[in-house]
Design a protein around this motif. Structure first.
Motif, mmCIF file in Angstrom:
data_model
loop_
_atom_site.group_PDB
_atom_site.id
_atom_site.type_symbol
_atom_site.label_atom_id
_atom_site.label_comp_id
_atom_site.label_asym_id
_atom_site.label_seq_id
_atom_site.Cartn_x
_atom_site.Cartn_y
_atom_site.Cartn_z
ATOM 1 N N GLU A 3 37.672 35.418 41.298
ATOM 2 C CA GLU A 3 36.792 35.081 40.180
ATOM 3 C C GLU A 3 35.676 34.137 40.614
ATOM 4 O O GLU A 3 34.544 34.251 40.150
ATOM 5 N N GLU A 4 35.965 33.229 41.524
ATOM 6 C CA GLU A 4 34.941 32.279 41.943
ATOM 7 C C GLU A 4 33.981 32.831 42.998
ATOM 8 O O GLU A 4 32.783 32.566 42.951
ATOM 9 N N HIS A 41 31.659 37.841 40.669
ATOM 10 C CA HIS A 41 30.363 37.629 40.019
ATOM 11 C C HIS A 41 29.361 38.716 40.397
ATOM 12 O O HIS A 41 28.363 38.914 39.714
ATOM 13 N N GLU A 42 29.637 39.452 41.482
ATOM 14 C CA GLU A 42 28.750 40.529 41.931
ATOM 15 C C GLU A 42 29.134 41.882 41.332
ATOM 16 O O GLU A 42 28.472 42.874 41.602
ATOM 17 N N ALA A 84 35.344 44.294 37.744
ATOM 18 C CA ALA A 84 36.099 43.067 38.013
ATOM 19 C C ALA A 84 37.499 43.184 37.424
ATOM 20 O O ALA A 84 38.489 42.838 38.084
#
Length: 160
Positions: A23-24, A28-29, A35
């Motif tokens: 998640e970190e 995000h991509e 996801a």
């Protein structure tokens, strides 16, 4: 720090660590749907399936806590390598890689390792001698195909 094989009791902590790191640093991509698909496939059930399919896992413990893990498929593909953010920059990923590489080597080893690295992890894999073999790919997550050629005894071979 202690490096040891993963046990089934480690899977909940490893899956939680993977989720937090993904998640970190990775998801995000990706689209929200991709996801979610990635996390569903990489959860506890997925890890148990990979273990049953012969993936070899090693974990790093620091003070009795699971600080990271690595999974290798078919003795030549680094499938997963995650370290809890609290333990970054302490050599844990490199020690996990060293343990996994040594465990995978043998007389019938193919002489190379591959990995599909996240954008975040490319510098780490390059520091180990991996080189990109294709431009970044995008499927469920974005990744960079990379390869490490080995010489006699499993030593790194400079491709230049």
């Amino acid at each position: 720090m202690r490096i040891r094989p993963l046990t089934s009791d480690d899977i909940p902590a490893a899956a939680s660590l993977l989720r937090a790191a993904a998640e970190e640093f990775i998801l995000h991509e990706s689209s929200p749907a991709n996801a979610a698909a990635f996390l569903a496939a990489q959860g506890e059930e997925g890890m148990r399936g990979f273990l049953a399919d012969g993936y070899v896992y090693h974990v790093a413990e620091v003070g009795g806590e699971l600080a990271g893990f690595i999974a290798v498929r078919q003795r030549s593909h680094v499938y997963s390598l995650y370290v809890d953010k609290r333990f970054h920059r302490q050599g844990i990923a490199r020690r996990l890689w060293d343990a996994a590489r040594v465990a995978a080597l043998g007389p019938d080893h193919p002489g190379a390792f591959t990995v599909n690295s996240s954008n975040h992890a490319v510098p780490f894999y390059e520091s180990l001698g991996f080189v990109r073999t294709a431009p970044m790919q995008a499927s469920t997550v974005c990744y960079n195909p990379m390869r490490l050629a080995l010489g006699a005894g499993g030593a790194f071979v400079d491709p230049a």
